[in-house]
Design an enzyme around this catalytic site. Structure first.
Site, PDB file in Angstrom:
ATOM      1  N   ASP A 139       0.921  -1.000   0.004  1.00 17.80           N
ATOM      2  CA  ASP A 139       0.110  -0.010  -0.002  1.00 17.80           C
ATOM      3  C   ASP A 139       1.138   1.221   0.024  1.00 17.80           C
ATOM      4  O   ASP A 139       0.532   1.991  -0.640  1.00 17.80           O
ATOM      5  CB  ASP A 139      -0.934  -0.155   1.225  1.00 17.80           C
ATOM      6  CG  ASP A 139      -1.948   1.183   1.391  1.00 17.80           C
ATOM      7  OD1 ASP A 139      -3.078   1.058   0.868  1.00 17.80           O
ATOM      8  OD2 ASP A 139      -1.323   2.016   1.777  1.00 17.80           O
ATOM      9  N   VAL A 192      -5.576   2.082   0.118  1.00 13.28           N
ATOM     10  CA  VAL A 192      -5.388   1.773  -1.267  1.00 13.28           C
ATOM     11  C   VAL A 192      -5.773   0.029  -1.206  1.00 13.28           C
ATOM     12  O   VAL A 192      -6.448  -0.298  -2.181  1.00 13.28           O
ATOM     13  CB  VAL A 192      -3.942   1.806  -1.734  1.00 13.28           C
ATOM     14  CG1 VAL A 192      -4.019   1.334  -3.226  1.00 13.28           C
ATOM     15  CG2 VAL A 192      -3.936   3.430  -1.908  1.00 13.28           C
ATOM     16  N   ASP A 193      -5.176  -0.599  -0.130  1.00 12.17           N
ATOM     17  CA  ASP A 193      -5.384  -2.115  -0.217  1.00 12.17           C
ATOM     18  C   ASP A 193      -6.779  -2.259  -0.105  1.00 12.17           C
ATOM     19  O   ASP A 193      -7.256  -3.029  -0.880  1.00 12.17           O
ATOM     20  CB  ASP A 193      -4.591  -2.576   1.118  1.00 12.17           C
ATOM     21  CG  ASP A 193      -3.294  -2.879   0.918  1.00 12.17           C
ATOM     22  OD1 ASP A 193      -2.986  -3.515  -0.407  1.00 12.17           O
ATOM     23  OD2 ASP A 193      -2.479  -2.817   1.832  1.00 12.17           O
ATOM     24  N   TYR A 194      -7.598  -1.532   0.926  1.00 14.00           N
ATOM     25  CA  TYR A 194      -8.890  -1.774   0.976  1.00 14.00           C
ATOM     26  C   TYR A 194      -9.952  -1.365  -0.333  1.00 14.00           C
ATOM     27  O   TYR A 194     -10.608  -1.977  -0.833  1.00 14.00           O
ATOM     28  CB  TYR A 194      -9.641  -0.954   2.096  1.00 14.00           C
ATOM     29  CG  TYR A 194      -9.031  -1.396   3.306  1.00 14.00           C
ATOM     30  CD1 TYR A 194      -9.477  -2.619   3.935  1.00 14.00           C
ATOM     31  CD2 TYR A 194      -8.266  -0.823   4.335  1.00 14.00           C
ATOM     32  CE1 TYR A 194      -9.199  -3.252   5.111  1.00 14.00           C
ATOM     33  CE2 TYR A 194      -7.777  -1.184   5.641  1.00 14.00           C
ATOM     34  CZ  TYR A 194      -8.255  -2.591   5.693  1.00 14.00           C
ATOM     35  OH  TYR A 194      -7.858  -3.007   6.997  1.00 14.00           O
ATOM     36  N   GLY A 225      -9.353  -4.166  -2.837  1.00 16.58           N
ATOM     37  CA  GLY A 225     -10.339  -5.171  -2.524  1.00 16.58           C
ATOM     38  C   GLY A 225     -11.586  -5.125  -2.976  1.00 16.58           C
ATOM     39  O   GLY A 225     -12.095  -6.051  -3.532  1.00 16.58           O
TER      40      GLY A 225
END
Length: 304
Positions: free
Chosen positions: A143, A166-168, A171
């Site tokens: 991220d 950004v990861d979330y 996803g």
């Protein structure tokens, strides 16, 4: 809501955050999600979190918050036997989600083309850092590196926001694409290959800024004063007075509370007027500690 994905089986070959968070959405909504991990290399999130005992048991809180409703198994895909078992599972699977380095599964003979031949209805989703092509396609990403590469950190004043958003977002993006692919499969009867990169997601979240950077007309302008944070005597205050009308109402409110205001600040009937006053508004809203004049206390003591 009912469990809309109750009859869907998902093979979860993901780790860390973006991938596991994506499959977690389906687990919450009834899908049978089977997490597949290498025997000697479990998801590193299992060992992370504030509770050392849970970390040692490979049940760290970082893992648990995105592992609910999933089943888990170990399988060594680097062995012929492991790949044979995996391929049998693929034949009865609706969705496969992976976020290994670009091309890693393909090098094991488990790429989309090979698995599509076994199961033409399979939806194969690959989450990557930088996409399938280009100079950075083979580079691992997290991220923070994506936030730096995309320009998010620069947009944030040179500091990384405190959460891995950004990861979330990646996803959620993958989960949405998978849902669309499942809907499409109901019509066509065929699966598909989805490629979702964190960099593309990050750039999408900065669409206005990216579009402005590419536009031939350039202008340097501060962010609207009404959507900034200000230090006060009691802590940091975040204001949400974004539009010209909201700015006017903010100054009316401050005036009603006894604050001395510049009447011109309320004269923002359009964006241009608001932008013209942004610097002055920010300066007025910025907290200035009140200091007693030098020597005042000494004079008071002398008089006493």
């Amino acid at each position: 809501m009912t469990r809309p994905f109750e009859n869907i089986r998902i093979l979860d070959l993901t780790h860390v955050l973006a991938g596991p968070f994506s499959t977690y959405q389906f687990a919450l909504l009834g899908a049978d999600v089977i997490k597949v991990e290498a025997p000697n290399a479990p998801d590193c999130a299992r060992g992370r979190g504030p509770d050392g005992n849970l970390n040692n048991d490979l049940r760290g809180l970082n893992y648990q918050v995105q592992a609910s409703n999933k089943r888990a198994m170990t399988l060594d895909l680097k062995t012929d036997k492991g790949r044979s078992v995996f391929k049998k599972m693929v034949k009865k699977t609706d969705v496969l989600v992976e976020n290994y380095r670009t091309g890693a599964l393909g090098s094991l003979g488990l790429g989309y083309d090979e698995l599509n031949a076994l199961n033409p209805k399979l939806i194969y989703c690959s989450l990557t850092g930088y996409g399938d092509y280009g100079d950075r396609a083979m580079v691992n990403a997290y991220d923070n590196t994506i936030q730096a590469t995309s320009g998010i950190i620069e947009q944030s004043g040179g500091h990384k926001p405190g959460v891995s958003f950004v990861d979330y977002a990646a996803g959620y993006n993958a989960a949405f694409a998978i849902s669309a692919a499942l809907h499409q499969r109901n019509t066509t009867g065929k699966g598909t290959h989805i490629s979702s990169s964190m960099l593309e997601v990050a750039m999408t979240m900065m669409a206005p800024e990216a579009a402005a950077a590419l536009h031939p007309v350039k202008i340097k302008r501060d962010k609207e004063a009404g959507i900034s944070a200000y230090q006060t005597s009691e802590g940091i205050l975040m204001i949400g007075a974004f539009t010209p009308d909201q700015n006017c109402r903010m100054w009316e409110m401050l005036g009603s509370q006894g604050y001395k205001i510049d009447a011109a600040f309320k004269e923002t009937n359009d964006w241009e007027a608001l932008w013209e006053k942004t610097s002055a508004i920010k300066e007025t809203l910025t907290y200035q500690p009140i200091h007693e004049p030098k020597g005042k206390m000494e004079e008071y003591d002398t008089a006493a």
